[in-house]
Scaffold this motif. Structure first.
Motif, mmCIF file in Angstrom:
data_model
loop_
_atom_site.group_PDB
_atom_site.id
_atom_site.type_symbol
_atom_site.label_atom_id
_atom_site.label_comp_id
_atom_site.label_asym_id
_atom_site.label_seq_id
_atom_site.Cartn_x
_atom_site.Cartn_y
_atom_site.Cartn_z
ATOM 1 N N ILE A 26 0.804 -1.034 0.027
ATOM 2 C CA ILE A 26 0.014 0.064 0.110
ATOM 3 C C ILE A 26 0.963 1.393 -0.033
ATOM 4 N N PRO A 27 0.634 2.157 -1.003
ATOM 5 C CA PRO A 27 1.467 3.417 -0.814
ATOM 6 C C PRO A 27 0.631 4.365 0.408
ATOM 7 N N ALA A 28 1.782 4.326 1.414
ATOM 8 C CA ALA A 28 1.200 5.008 2.702
ATOM 9 C C ALA A 28 1.155 6.645 2.651
ATOM 10 N N VAL A 29 1.919 7.424 1.731
ATOM 11 C CA VAL A 29 1.714 8.564 1.666
ATOM 12 C C VAL A 29 1.754 9.060 0.248
ATOM 13 N N TYR A 30 0.754 9.689 -0.123
ATOM 14 C CA TYR A 30 0.605 9.975 -1.488
ATOM 15 C C TYR A 30 1.723 11.029 -1.855
ATOM 16 N N GLY A 31 2.366 10.585 -3.278
ATOM 17 C CA GLY A 31 3.413 11.431 -3.648
ATOM 18 C C GLY A 31 4.789 11.300 -2.834
ATOM 19 N N SER A 32 4.665 10.631 -1.840
ATOM 20 C CA SER A 32 6.071 10.581 -1.185
ATOM 21 C C SER A 32 6.794 9.263 -1.750
ATOM 22 N N LEU A 33 7.981 9.355 -1.789
ATOM 23 C CA LEU A 33 9.032 8.546 -2.603
ATOM 24 C C LEU A 33 9.344 7.417 -1.456
ATOM 25 N N VAL A 34 9.301 7.947 -0.112
ATOM 26 C CA VAL A 34 9.673 7.186 0.888
ATOM 27 C C VAL A 34 8.672 6.166 1.224
ATOM 28 N N PHE A 35 7.606 6.654 0.967
ATOM 29 C CA PHE A 35 6.336 6.101 1.572
ATOM 30 C C PHE A 35 5.433 5.211 0.405
ATOM 31 N N ALA A 36 5.967 5.409 -0.515
ATOM 32 C CA ALA A 36 5.384 4.881 -1.819
ATOM 33 C C ALA A 36 5.337 3.286 -1.606
ATOM 34 N N ASN A 37 6.261 2.639 -0.775
ATOM 35 C CA ASN A 37 6.333 0.969 -0.683
ATOM 36 C C ASN A 37 6.511 0.592 -1.883
ATOM 37 N N GLY A 78 -9.347 10.006 1.099
ATOM 38 C CA GLY A 78 -8.468 10.924 0.595
ATOM 39 C C GLY A 78 -7.040 10.708 0.706
ATOM 40 N N GLY A 79 -6.617 9.571 1.256
ATOM 41 C CA GLY A 79 -5.273 9.362 1.329
ATOM 42 C C GLY A 79 -4.639 10.498 2.251
ATOM 43 N N ALA A 80 -3.285 10.389 2.227
ATOM 44 C CA ALA A 80 -2.155 11.359 2.819
ATOM 45 C C ALA A 80 -1.509 11.863 1.979
ATOM 46 N N THR A 81 -1.121 13.384 2.212
ATOM 47 C CA THR A 81 -0.089 13.599 1.283
ATOM 48 C C THR A 81 1.073 13.951 2.257
ATOM 49 N N SER A 82 1.031 13.774 3.451
ATOM 50 C CA SER A 82 2.050 13.789 4.458
ATOM 51 C C SER A 82 1.909 13.054 5.435
ATOM 52 N N VAL A 83 2.948 12.727 6.250
ATOM 53 C CA VAL A 83 2.858 11.638 7.342
ATOM 54 C C VAL A 83 1.804 12.442 8.417
ATOM 55 N N LEU A 84 2.095 13.509 8.776
ATOM 56 C CA LEU A 84 1.244 14.255 9.528
ATOM 57 C C LEU A 84 -0.373 13.840 9.265
ATOM 58 N N SER A 85 -0.722 14.241 8.054
ATOM 59 C CA SER A 85 -2.172 13.704 7.756
ATOM 60 C C SER A 85 -2.543 12.503 7.757
#
Lengths: 1103, 119, 233, 304
Positions: free
Chosen positions: D86-97, D249-256
C-alpha cells in the motif's frame, strides 16, 4: 443362388424326422439340428454376399410349383431379407449351442423339434410374399412359441403360455378376417400385386378396404406387443426358460417385425401415423414401467417390448417420410433389430447362467462383467455399439423431417432404459459392503471417543443399517456368499463362450458401422479408443502384468498426444495440453498399484483418447460419439469404486441426459458447425437449442442444479479416478462451451437484449458459491474436494460467459491452474487415504509429523487454490475480478469474492484437520505416502512455483490463443501485467513476499537460537491438566458449526430434493402404469380387443 | 344374398366368440368360445368365396371343364378355409393341453384365479 | 357389472367400426381373375377333377406344407406339455373313478372301426377327385382310434409305429416337394408324374400321393394328440 | 541497478520503522482511551514496547513443531507485506512502498497470507482453543469480506481503477472529492466491515478471553508472542492506511496520515466500547444482513 425352398423344405423334413433320429441316440437330434441351423446361416450369408456383390442389388424371386406369383406362392430374397435372416439364423444357432451346452441340458425330444419349427417358421415369415402364407408361417412360429414357453414345466410358465395363447389367437383372428376381406376386395393375396394396385381407387368402391388392411396390421401389431396390451408377452418373458425367452425375443419377434415391415407397404398414411404413435407409446411407456421392475427377466421383457416398439415406430415412419429418408431410417431399424437380437439374447442367457451358478454378484468375474457391459451398453444405445449409430441416423433423419417430438420421445425412452438396465448392472457389480445409492457423505453414527475399537464397531453398525435401508436389490435370489465353495464347480466356461460370441458380434458390428459412419467425414481416427479398450480388456483377461500394461498405455497415449498436439493451435492446443498432458502425468500414480486391476488401464486410456478425440472431431457425429464415449468410460471408471454403485449410476444418467440434451440442441440448429468460431457468428440460433446445448455442457461441469451427480461420483470413485475426473474430465464441459461460444450472445428473451451468457454467468457465480458452501460442511475429505471442484469449475463458467478477451483468458487460466492444484491435492490426499484408511477428516490429525511432503503439497495447493498471493492462484483471482469489473458485472464479482472467502475457510479446515492438531494413536507408526504419489507432487509444485514467479509464461500463450477472437485487453510491461483497471507484477510480489518472510524468520532464529524447546504432543496449556485422548483434544468435527447455525437454513439441498422428486414422480408414474398388468388372462384379452377397437376408431376418424 | 347371410352369421358368431372369451371364467368355456370365434371366421371365408348360383368346383359329368367358369364357387377361399380349420384345430389342441396342465398346477379352472404373474 | 358394460360397449364399438366389412356384401357375380385362371386352366395343367385340391396341394402347396408343419408343431407341443415326467401331478388324482364303455358302445365301435379306417383311406386317396382330402381322411382315421379309446380308455398304442408313420410320411412329403424342384418346374410341383386322364384315380401327377401321405401323417398325429390328452387325464 | 535496490531497501526500512512505532503507540494510546471510557486509568502508552521487549528476551521458548515455529513468521510477513503493497503517503517516494507490485486486489488477498500462516501455526500447537478461535475468526472474516468487497467493487466501478495510488490521486483537490462524500454508501459498508476487521467489540469473539483465553495465540509465548504483537501494530497500521487511502482521500504527508488514521481507529474503539460482544453466528448474520445490503445498494447505484 441357393433356393430358399431348401431352408423350408429340408428344414421341415429334418424336423419331421427328428423323432426318428432320437431313436438312434439322445444327442443325435441336437447335432443334426445344430448342423441344420448352421446350414441355414451359411445359406443366408451366401445370399448377402451374392446380392451385395451384384450390380443391381435387386431382390431375387423364387416361385413354387413352377408358376409365377400370383398363381403360386413365391418367396423373395432381397438384401434386407438376407441380412435379417443372417442375424436371425445366427442367433438361432447360438441359442441352439447355448441350449445344448449348458449344465444339465434337457434340450431334447420335442423341444428340439419345436425349436426347429420355430426357426423355419421365422424364415418363412421373412421370405414369403403371400398374405395367407404369411399367416401359416405366423401360426407355425406362434404354436412353436406357445409350446416352448411351457418347456420348463413350471407353474408360471403354464400360466404365461396360456395367456400368450389367448392373445395370439385373438391376433390370428384379426389377421385372418383381414386377409379374407382383402382377397375379396383385391382378388389376390400376393403382396406385390396388391401394392401395385391403385388402393385409393379401390377404396372408393370398397369402403371396407382400409379396415381389411387395418385388421391385418392389427393382427401383426398385437403379436408385436404394443403397450398397453402386452401383459401376456411380458409374463411369458418372465416365466419361461431364459433360453426360450431369448428365442422368443430375438428370433420370434424379429420374424414378426419383418412380416410387419412387409405388409407396411399396404398402409395408407393415416394408418402409418397410427403405427408410429403406437410404436412411440410402446417404447416410452414400456421403459417407464420397466423402471419400477425388480425381477430381472420381467425387466428384460419390458426392454424387449420397448425395443420392438421403436422398430415398429420406424416401420410406420418409413411409410410417411420421403423415399430417401425412408430408406435411411429403415436401415437404422435393421441395425436396431440386429442389436436387439444379439444383446437381448445375450442378456437372457447371462441371466440363465446367473441362475445356474446361483450367483448374486459378478464383481469378481471379469468376463461376465464385460459381457454384461457389452449387452447392456448396446441395448441402451451407447457407443460404440450398433444401436448408437442406428439411433444417430434415426435422429438425423427425424431432425431433417422436423419431428422433434419423436426425437424427444426416443431419447427419453432411451434414458429410462439406460436407467433400469444400468441399475441392474450396478447392482450386479456392487460390493457386499456397498449400501447402494448414496450421494452424501456417510458419517459414522457416533464419533469414536474412547478407543479405536468402538469406532470400528459403531461404523460397521452404521453401514449395516445403511445397507438395510439402501434402495432396491434387483434380483431376488437366495443370498450366497461370493466364496461359495461350490461356485467354481458350477461354472461352465463353454456356455460363457457362446455368450461371448454374441458379444463379439455386437462389438464387431458396432465397430464396422462406426467405420462406415465415420468414414464419410474422414474421422476413422475417432474409433481408436474402442480399439484400445478392446485390446486392453483382452490384455487384462490374459493377465498381462499391471505395470507393463501401464507403460504400454502411457507410451501409446504419449504417441497419440504427440500426433494430436502437433496439429492443434490456439484454444484447441490449450485444451489438448489440459486433456492429454494433464491426464498423462496423473497416470504416473497408477504405478503404485501392484496387482492387476481389471479394466482400469484400458478404460483410463480409452477415456483419455476420447477426450483427445473431442478436439479433432469435426462433425457432430464425431463429437457426439467421442462425448458419449467419454461419458460412458468415466461412469464405468467410477463404478470401480467400492461403494460407487449408486454414484456411478447417477453419473451415467445425468451425463446421458446432458448428452441427449446437447444432441437435441445440435439437431435443432442444423446450420451450426462444431468449430470454435468465437462470438462473431451473427446468425440467430433457436434459443431452445442454445439452452439445451449449454445444459449438456453444464451437466458435465456440475453446475448448480445439475450438480447432484458430482459429489458422489468424485467421492466414491477410486482416488486416481476422482483426481482425473475432477481435474480433467470436468473441463470437457468447458471445452464444449468454448466450441459453441458463438451461440451464447443471442438474447435470452425474444424481445430483450440480455444475452444468454448473462444467465450462464450467474449460474457460474452461484455454482462457485454453492460449491464452496457445500464443501464447508463436509466431514469426508473426498466430498470436500468434490464440492471444491464444483465451485472452481463454476468460476470458469463465470469467466467464460463474460465473452470478453480477459474473461476467456481467465477461464483458460483457471482451467490450467485448477488442473495443477486439484491434481496435486487429490494426489496428496490419495497418499493420506492410502495410509490412514479413513476418509473422515476428524479421524485424522497431526499428520504433519508423519507425512511432511504431503503436507507441503497440500499447503502449496491450498494457498494456490484459495488465491492467496504470491502463488499462481492469485493470478486467476486478479484476472477474474478485473474482467468482471471491466465488463460491469459488479454483483457477480461480489458473489465470486464471497465464494472465494468461503473457499479459504474449507481449505484451511482441510489442512488443519488432517495435518495439524493432535496425532491419533493409530497413526503414530505411519509412514510418508509411497514414492509414486510423491513424484508427481514434486513436479507439480515446481510447475506452480514457476508459474507464480513468471505469470507471463502461462498468461502469455493463453492470451495469444484467445486473441484471434477478441481484441487484446491486457498488456505486459516486463513482469507487470496491466489491465484498464489495475496491474499485477507476480515477480515483484514473489520477491517482496520472500523478503518479508525472511526478515522475521531471521529475527526469530536469532532470538531463539539457544532456548527453543520442542515439547511432546500433549504438552499444552489446558486448564493445567493433560488431556488424555487425542480424539477429545482434536478440534475437527463440525468445524464451522457457527456457519451452519447462521446460514444452515438457506443451505437445504433443494437441487437434490428437486431431482429426488423427479425420480420419485417418474418411478411412481411407472408404478401406477404397471397396474394395468393385472395378471388376468381375460383382462389381457380385453385389453387387446379394446386396443384394436381404439385403433380402428382412430382410423375411422381419419377417413 | 347367401354371402350376406353367411357374413352376418359369421359376424354374429365372432361376436359371440369374443363375448365368451371376455366374460366366461371357465377355461374350457373360453376355449370353446375360441372355437366359436373360429367358426365364425370360417363362415365368413366361405361366404366370401360364394359366387352367385355357383356349385362346387369339381369336374364331373354335369360340370365339364368348359362349363366351369361362371358356374362354380371360388376355390381359393375354400382352400384357405381348409388350412384355417386345421390351424384352428392345432391351436385348440394346444389350448386344451394347457388347460389340463393349468388344472393340475392351480387346481382350478377359473381364469380369474390364475394370475400369479403380474406387474 | 361395470366390466360387462364396458365389454359390451367395446364389442359394439368394434362391430360399428367393422360395419363396412359386414354389410352390403352382395354375392360376387364372377370369379376373381386369379381363380378364373385356376378354374379354367387348373384341370388342364394339373389334371385334378377337384379344383380345390388343385389349389390346396399345388398352387398353394406351400400353405399346405406349412399347415402340416403347424399340426406337427402342435402335436409336438401337446406331447411336450402332457409328457410323462411332469411336476404338476395327474388330473386323475382329482377325478372320480372312470367307468368302462357300455356293451352297446363296445359292439358298435368294434363294428365301425374297420369301416372308418377304410372310409378315411378312401377319402384321402380320392382327394383329387371328390370333396375331401388328406386332412379329412386323416381325421376320420383318427376318429376310428378315438372310438377304440371309448371302449377301453387304458389301451396303449404303439408309439414307435405312430412316430415312424408320422415322421416318414412327413419326410416323404418334403421329398416329393424336392423331387418337384429337381425334376419338374418347382418345389412341390406334382407334375413329375404323368397327370393322366381327369377323373381317374391314378391321375393328377403326384397329388394323390401327397394327399395320402398327408392323410397318414394327419391321422397318426391326431391319434397322438388324443392319446396324449387321454394319458394325462 | 544495485544502487536503486539499495535506496529502495533504505526507504522500505524507514517506512517500516515509522509504521511500526506509529502502530505501537497507537495501540498504547487506544488502550488508554478505552480505559478512560471505562473509568480506569489504564496502561502507559508505551506498554506495547515493554511487552514486546519482555517477550523477546524470555529465556525459554516452547515450540510444538515447524509449522508452529513458522506461524508467527507467516503472520508478520503477512502484516509487513500488506503494508508494503500500500502506498502510505501520496506523492512521497519514501512511503510509496512496493505499490507497483499490484493493485487493491493484491492487498485484499495478501491479508489472507498472514492469517493462513497464523492459523496454521496455531493449529499445530495442538491446543483445541486455537482452532476454535481460528474457526471463528475465519468465519467472521468471510462474512465481513462481503460488504467490504462490494464496497471496493462499487468504488472501482465508480473510478474505473483498482490501483490504490490512483484512488488517492483521484481524491485530491478538496475534501468533497473524498470517496466518503462521493460514494457514502460504499464507505458506510466498508466502515462497518472495518469494525469486524479490527476485531474489537462487538466482533471480538475470535479471541473471547472468557471462553477461549485468547483464541488462536493461546499457545504462543516468548518471541513468538512478541512477533505477533509487533505484527498487530504493523497490520493495524496497514489497514488504517488502506482505509484512509480508499475512503478518506489518502494522505499527502505523514502528519495528515497520522491524524486521519487516528480518527479512523478512534471510531472503532468508540464503537467497541459501546457494544457488547456478538456470538460468531450472530456476527455472520449481521454482516450478511444490513451491511451487505448497503454494499449491494452501492454497487447497484454504479450500475444504473
Amino acid at each position: 443362388m441357393v433356393s430358399p425352398l431348401y431352408i423350408l423344405g429340408i428344414g421341415l423334413g429334418i424336423a419331421f424326422l427328428l423323432p426318428l433320429f432320437e431313436k438312434l441316440g439322445k444327442k443325435i437330434p441336437r447335432i443334426i439340428t445344430l448342423i441344420t441351423l448352421m446350414v441355414f446361416t451359411l445359406i443366408a450369408v451366401s445370399w448377402v454376399v451374392m446380392i451385395s456383390g451384384a450390380v443391381d442389388k435387386f431382390p431375387v424371386i423364387f416361385n413354387t410349383i413352377g408358376f409365377k406369383a400370383p398363381f403360386a406362392i413365391s418367396l423373395q430374397v432381397g438384401l434386407i431379407e438376407a441380412l435379417v435372416l443372417v442375424m436371425i439364423n445366427t442367433a438361432a444357432l447360438l441359442s441352439g449351442l447355448f441350449l445344448s451346452l449348458r449344465k444339465d441340458s434337457h434340450w431334447e425330444g420335442k423341444q428340439i423339434v419345436l425349436f426347429l419349427t420355430l426357426v423355419i417358421g421365422v424364415n418363412g415369415l421373412v421370405l414369403t410374399r403371400d398374405l395367407f402364407n404369411l399367416f401359416v408361417f405366423l401360426e407355425i412360429v406362434s404354436i412353436s412359441m406357445y409350446a416352448l414357453i411351457a418347456s420348463n414345466d413350471e407353474k408360471h410358465a403354464y400360466e404365461a403360455g396360456f395367456k400368450y395363447l389367448i392373445a395370439g389367437s385373438i391376433a390370428s383372428a384379426f389377421y385372418l378376417i383381414g386377409v379374407i376381406y382383402l382377397y375379396r376386395f383385391t382378388g389376390t393375396l400376393f403382396i406385390d400385386q396388391i401394392v401395385a394396385m391403385d388402393l385409393a381407387a379401390l377404396q372408393a368402391t370398397h369402403p371396407g378396404l382400409v379396415f381389411a388392411i387395418a385388421l391385418i396390421m392389427l393382427g401383426l401389431l398385437i403379436e408385436l406387443k404394443p403397450f398397453p396390451s402386452n401383459g401376456w408377452a411380458i409374463d411369458a418373458y418372465e416365466a419361461s426358460d431364459p433360453a426360450v425367452s431369448a428365442m422368443i425375443s430375438a428370433v420370434g419377434a424379429s420374424g414378426v417385425v419383418f412380416a410387419f415391415y412387409k405388409i407396411s407397404s399396404l398402409f395408407p398414411p393415416e394408418m402409418a401415423e397410427i403405427v408410429v404413435a403406437s410404436g412411440a407409446v410402446t417404447f416410452v411407456f414400456s421403459q417407464l414401467v420397466g423402471l419400477r421392475q425388480k425381477r430381472v427377466r420381467r425387466m428384460l421383457g419390458y426392454s424387449s417390448v420397448g425395443q420392438i416398439g421403436i422398430i415398429v415406430m420406424i416401420i410406420g415412419l418409413q411409410r410417411i417420410l420421403k423415399i430417401d429418408d425412408a430408406q435411411m431410417i429403415m436401415s437404422s431399424a435393421i441395425i436396431l433389430l440386429g442389436n436387439h437380437i444379439f444383446s437381448k439374447a445375450g442378456l437372457f442367457w447371462l441371466s440363465d447362467i446367473f441362475d445356474q451358478e446361483q450367483l448374486r454378484r459378478v464383481r469378481r468375474r471379469p468376463l461376465m462383467i464385460v459381457l454384461f457391459g457389452v449387452f447392456l451398453g448396446s441395448l441402451a444405445g451407447l457407443p460404440p455399439f450398433p444401436a448408437f449409430w442406428a439411433k444417430w441416423r434415426m435422429i438425423t433423419v427425424l431432425a431433417e423431417s422436423d419431428k422433434l417430438f419423436l426425437i424427444i420421445i426416443i431419447l427419453l425412452g432411451s434414458l429410462f432404459e439406460a436407467g433400469y438396465l444400468f441399475r441392474w448392472f450396478t447392482t450386479l457389480l456392487r460390493d457386499e459392503s456397498d449400501p447402494g445409492d448414496i450421494h452424501e457423505e456417510q458419517i459414522p453414527e457416533d464419533i469414536p471417543v474412547s478407543s479405536s475399537q468402538t469406532g470400528v464397531v459403531s461404523s460397521t453398525r452404521a453401514l449395516a443399517a445403511l445397507a438395510e435401508n439402501a434402495g432396491s436389490v434387483v434380483e431376488e435370489l437366495p443370498v450366497l456368499s461370493v466364496e461359495d465353495p461350490t461356485a467354481a464347480e458350477k461354472r461352465n466356461p463353454v456356455v460363457l463362450a457362446v455368450v461371448a460370441i454374441s458379444s463379439v458380434i455386437v462389438i464387431a458390428a458396432g465397430v464396422l458401422l462406426g467405420a462406415e459412419f465415420l468414414r464419410a467425414s474422414n474421422e476413422l481416427l475417432l474409433l481408436i479408443p474402442v480399439a484400445v479398450l478392446t485390446a486392453g480388456i483382452l490384455f487384462d483377461l490374459l493377465h498381462l502384468p499391471h505395470r507393463i500394461h501401464l507403460i504400454l498405455a502411457m507410451a501409446g497415449i504419449s504417441f497419440y498426444s504427440y500426433r494430436i498436439l502437433m496439429g492443434l493451435d490456439g484454444i484447441y492446443l490449450v485444451f489438448g495440453i489440459l486433456f492429454l498432458t494433464g491426464s498423462l502425468i496423473q497416470m504416473i500414480s497408477l504405478y503404485v498399484k501392484k496387482s492387476l486391476h481389471f479394466g482400469l488401464i484400458p478404460m483410463i486410456t480409452a477415456l483419455i483418447l476420447s477426450l483427445g478425440n473431442l478436439l479433432i472431431s469435426t462433425t457432430r457425429l464425431g463429437f457426439f460419439f467421442s462425448w458419449e464415449m467419454m461419458t460412458v468410460l468415466s461412469s464405468l471408471l467410477i463404478l470401480r469404486g467400492r461403494k460407487a454403485s449408486g454414484a456411478g449410476l447417477r453419473y451415467l444418467l445425468f451425463s446421458l441426459g446432458g448428452a441427449y440434451s446437447m444432441l437435441i440442441g445440435l439437431m435443432l440448429y442444423p446450420d451450426f458447425s462444431l468449430l470454435l468460431q468465437g462470438v462473431r457468428d451473427v446468425s440467430t440460433p433457436p434459443v431452445l437449442a442454445v439452452f439445451l446445448i449449454s445444459i449438456g455442457a453444464m451437466v458435465k461441469m456440475g453446475s448448480l442444479g445439475l450438480h447432484i451427480w458430482l459429489p458422489g461420483a468424485y467421492a466414491e470413485a477410486e482416488n486416481e479416478i476422482s483426481s482425473l475426473l475432477s481435474s480433467v474430465v470436468s473441463k470437457a464441459g468447458l471445452f464444449l462451451l468454448f466450441v459453441t461460444s458463438s451461440l451464447y450472445l443471442i438474447p435470452l428473451l425474444p424481445s430483450g437484449n440480455i444475452p444468454v451468457s448473462v444467465l450462464l454467468g450467474w449460474i457460474g457465480a452461484f455454482t462457485a458459491l454453492a460449491g464452496a458452501f457445500f464443501a464447508l460442511f463436509q466431514e469426508d475429505i473426498k466430498y470436500t474436494l468434490a464440492y471444491s471442484s464444483m465451485g472452481q469449475v463454476g468460476y470458469m463458467l463465470l469467466a467464460f460467459s463474460l465473452m470478453t478477451h480477459l474473461g476467456w483468458v481467465t477461464s483458460l487460466y483457471m482451467a490450467v491452474t485448477h488442473l495443477l492444484f486439484k491434481a496435486l491435492l487429490f494426489l496428496a490426499v490419495a497418499g493420506v487415504l492410502y495410509r490412514t484408511k479413513t476418509r473422515m477428516m476428524y479421524q485424522m490429525g497431526g499428520l504433519i509429523k508423519r507425512m511432511p511432503i504431503s503436507f507441503i503439497t497440500v499447503l502449496l495447493s491450498i494457498i494456490a487454490l484459495s488465491g492467496v498471493p504470491p502463488l499462481t492462484g492469485f493470478g486467476g483471482k486478479w484476472l477474474l475480478y478485473t474482467a468482471l469489473i471491466e465488463k460491469g458485472w459488479y454483483l457477480q464479482a461480489g458473489v465470486a469474492m464471497f465464494a472465494s472467502a468461503i473457499a479459504f475457510l474449507y481449505l484451511f479446515r482441510l489442512i488443519h484437520v488432517i495435518f495439524l492438531g493432535q496425532l491419533k494413536d493409530e497413526h503414530r507408526a505411519m509412514k510418508e505416502a509411497p514414492i509414486g504419489f510423491l513424484i508427481p507432487q514434486v513436479v507439480g509444485m515446481i510447475v506452480i512455483m514457476l508459474f507464480s514467479m513468471y505469470p507471463s509464461l502461462l498468461i502469455g500463450p493463453l492470451q495469444r490463443a484467445v486473441t484471434p477472437f477478441f481484441s487484446e485487453s491486457i498488456i505486459w510491461e516486463g513482469y507487470t501485467v496491466f489491465s484498464t483497471l489495475g496491474y499485477w507484477n507476480g515477480n515483484a510480489v514473489m520477491y517482496v513476499t520472500i523478503g518479508v518472510f525472511i526478515f522475521p524468520l531471521a529475527w526469530l532464529l536469532l532470538m531463539q537460537r539457544k532456548h527453543t524447546r520442542m515439547v511432546e504432543q500433549f504438552n499444552i496449556v489446558f486448564a493445567a491438566e493433560r488431556p488424555d485422548r487425542p480424539e477429545t483434544t482434536h478440534f475437527g468435527y463440525n468445524f464451522f458449526a457457527h456457519y451452519r447455525r447462521a446460514l444452515g437454513m438457506y443451505l437445504t439441498p433443494w437441487a437434490t430434493r428437486w431431482w429426488t422428486g423427479v425420480v420419485t414422480l417418474t418411478d411412481s408414474l411407472g408404478g401406477t402404469m404397471r397396474r394395468i398388468y393385472t395378471g388376468n388372462g381375460q383382462t389381457y384379452a380385453f385389453q387387446i380387443i379394446l386396443y384394436g377397437t381404439v385403433l380402428l376408431l382412430l382410423l375411422r376418424g381419419g377417413f | 344374398m347367401i354371402t350376406q347371410l353367411l357374413i352376418i352369421l359369421g359376424a354374429a358368431l365372432i361376436l359371440v366368440g369374443f363375448w365368451g372369451v371376455l366374460t366366461r371364467k371357465h377355461i374350457v368355456k373360453i376355449i370353446i368360445s375360441f372355437s366359436i370365434l373360429d367358426t365364425g371366421i370360417h363362415l365368413i371365408m366361405v361366404g366370401i368365396g360364394y359366387i352367385k348360383d355357383g356349385s362346387a368346383p369339381i369336374i364331373d359329368q354335369e360340370m365339364p371343364v368348359s362349363r366351369l367358369a361362371g358356374n362354380v364357387v371360388d376355390p381359393i377361399p375354400s382352400a384357405l378355409v381348409l388350412t384355417a380349420i386345421v390351424i384352428g384345430v392345432a391351436v385348440t389342441a394346444l389350448m386344451l393341453s394347457y388347460a389340463v396342465q393349468l388344472y393340475t398346477f392351480y387346481k382350478t379352472v377359473s381364469i380369474e384365479q390364475i394370475k400369479e404373474l403380474k406387474w | 357389472m361395470i366390466k360387462r358394460i364396458i365389454i359390451i360397449i367395446t364389442l359394439i364399438g368394434l362391430s360399428f367400426v367393422l360395419l363396412p366389412l359386414f354389410l352390403n356384401m352382395e354375392d360376387a357375380e364372377r370369379l376373381s381373375e386369379l381363380s378364373q385362371t385356376y378354374v379354367t386352366e387348373g384341370a388342364e395343367e394339373l389334371g385334378t377333377a377337384n379344383l380345390v385340391t388343385a389349389v390346396v396341394v399345388s398352387y398353394r402347396g406351400l400353405d399346405t406344407l406349412g399347415e402340416v408343419a403347424v399340426l406337427f408343431a402342435a402335436t409336438a407341443g401337446v406331447t411336450l406339455l402332457l409328457g410323462t415326467k411332469k411336476k404338476g401331478g395327474s388330473v386323475t388324482d382329482l377325478l372320480e373313478e372312470r367307468r368302462g364303455g357300455s356293451e352297446l358302445l363296445n359292439t358298435g365301435a368294434a363294428l365301425l372301426f374297420p369301416v372308418l379306417l377304410l372310409f378315411g383311406a378312401y377319402i384321402f386317396v380320392h382327394g383329387h377327385l371328390t370333396p375331401g382330402g388328406g386332412f379329412q381322411g386323416g381325421v376320420v382315421i383318427a376318429s376310428a382310434f378315438v372310438l377304440l379309446l371309448f371302449i377301453e380308455s387304458d389301451r396303449e398304442f404303439s408309439h414307435s409305429v405312430l412316430h415312424s408313420l408320422e415322421a416318414l410320411s412327413g419326410a416323404a412329403y418334403v421329398l416329393i416337394g424336392l423331387i418337384g424342384l429337381w425334376f419338374a418346374a418347382g418345389f412341390l410341383d406334382p407334375r413329375f408324374l404323368p397327370s393322366g386322364e381327369i377323373g381317374r384315380l391314378l391321375s393328377a401327377g403326384a397329388i394323390p400321393l401327397i394327399y395320402s401321405l398327408i392323410g397318414i401323417k394327419v391321422g397318426s398325429e391326431l391319434i397322438g394328440v388324443v392319446d396324449s390328452l387321454r394319458r394325462r387325464s | 541497478m544495485m544502487k536503486d535496490i539499495a535506496i529502495k531497501a533504505g526507504y522500505t526500512l524507514i517506512s517500516l520503522f515509522v509504521i511500526t512505532n506509529y502502530g505501537l503507540l497507537l495501540g498504547g494510546t487506544m488502550a488508554r482511551v478505552r480505559a478512560k471510557v471505562q473509568g480506569r486509568i489504564g496502561q502507559p502508552v508505551w506498554q506495547p514496547y515493554i511487552d514486546i521487549i519482555k517477550n523477546n528476551v524470555l529465556r525459554t521458548g516452547i515450540s510444538h513443531g515447524v509449522m508452529f515455529y513458522l506461524g508467527p513468521v507467516f503472520r508478520l510477513a503477512g502484516g509487513l507485506g500488506t503494508y508494503l503493497f500500500i502506498p502510505a503517503v501520496y506523492g512521497s517516494l519514501v512511503f510509496a512502498n512496493f505499490a507497483f507490485s499490484g493493485d487493491l486486489l493484491l492487498v485484499m488477498y495478501f491479508i489472507f497470507f498472514g492469517q493462513l500462516g497464523m492459523a496454521l501455526g496455531a493449529g499445530q500447537s495442538g491446543h483445541p482453543y486455537s482452532p476454535i478461535g481460528v474457526a471463528r475468526g475465519l468465519a467472521q472474516m468471510s462474512a465481513f469480506e462481503v460488504p467490504f468487497a462490494l464496497s471496493v467493487i462499487a468504488i472501482a466501478a465508480q473510478y474505473q481503477t483498482l490501483s490504490v495510488t490512483e484512488f488517492v490521486a483521484l481524491q485530491q483537490g478538496g475534501i468533497l472529492n473524498w470517496i466518503v462524500f462521493t460514494n457514502p454508501l460504499a464507505t458506510i459498508a466498508a466502515m462497518i466491515s472495518f469494525l469486524g476487521m479490527s476485531m474489537g467489540n462487538p466482533f471480538s469473539i475470535v479471541i473471547a478471553p472468557q471462553e477461549i483465553p485468547i483464541g488462536p495465540p493461546t499457545e504462543m509465548q516468548s518471541s513468538f508472542l512478541g512477533m505477533l504483537q509487533t505484527n498487530r501494530a504493523i497490520f493495524n497500521g496497514a489497514k488504517l492506511v488502506l482505509f484512509m487511502n480508499l475512503y478518506f482521500g489518502g494522505a499527502t504527508s505523514v502528519l495528515s496520515m497520522v491524524v486521519k488514521t487516528f480518527l479512523i481507529y478512534l471510531y472503532t474503539v468508540i464503537v467497541g466500547a459501546s457494544f457488547p460482544r456478538f456470538r460468531a453466528d450472530q456476527s455472520i448474520r449481521f454482516f450478511l444482513g444490513i451491511p451487505t445490503l448497503i454494499g449491494i445498494a452501492a454497487v447497484v447505484v454504479q450500475m444504473i
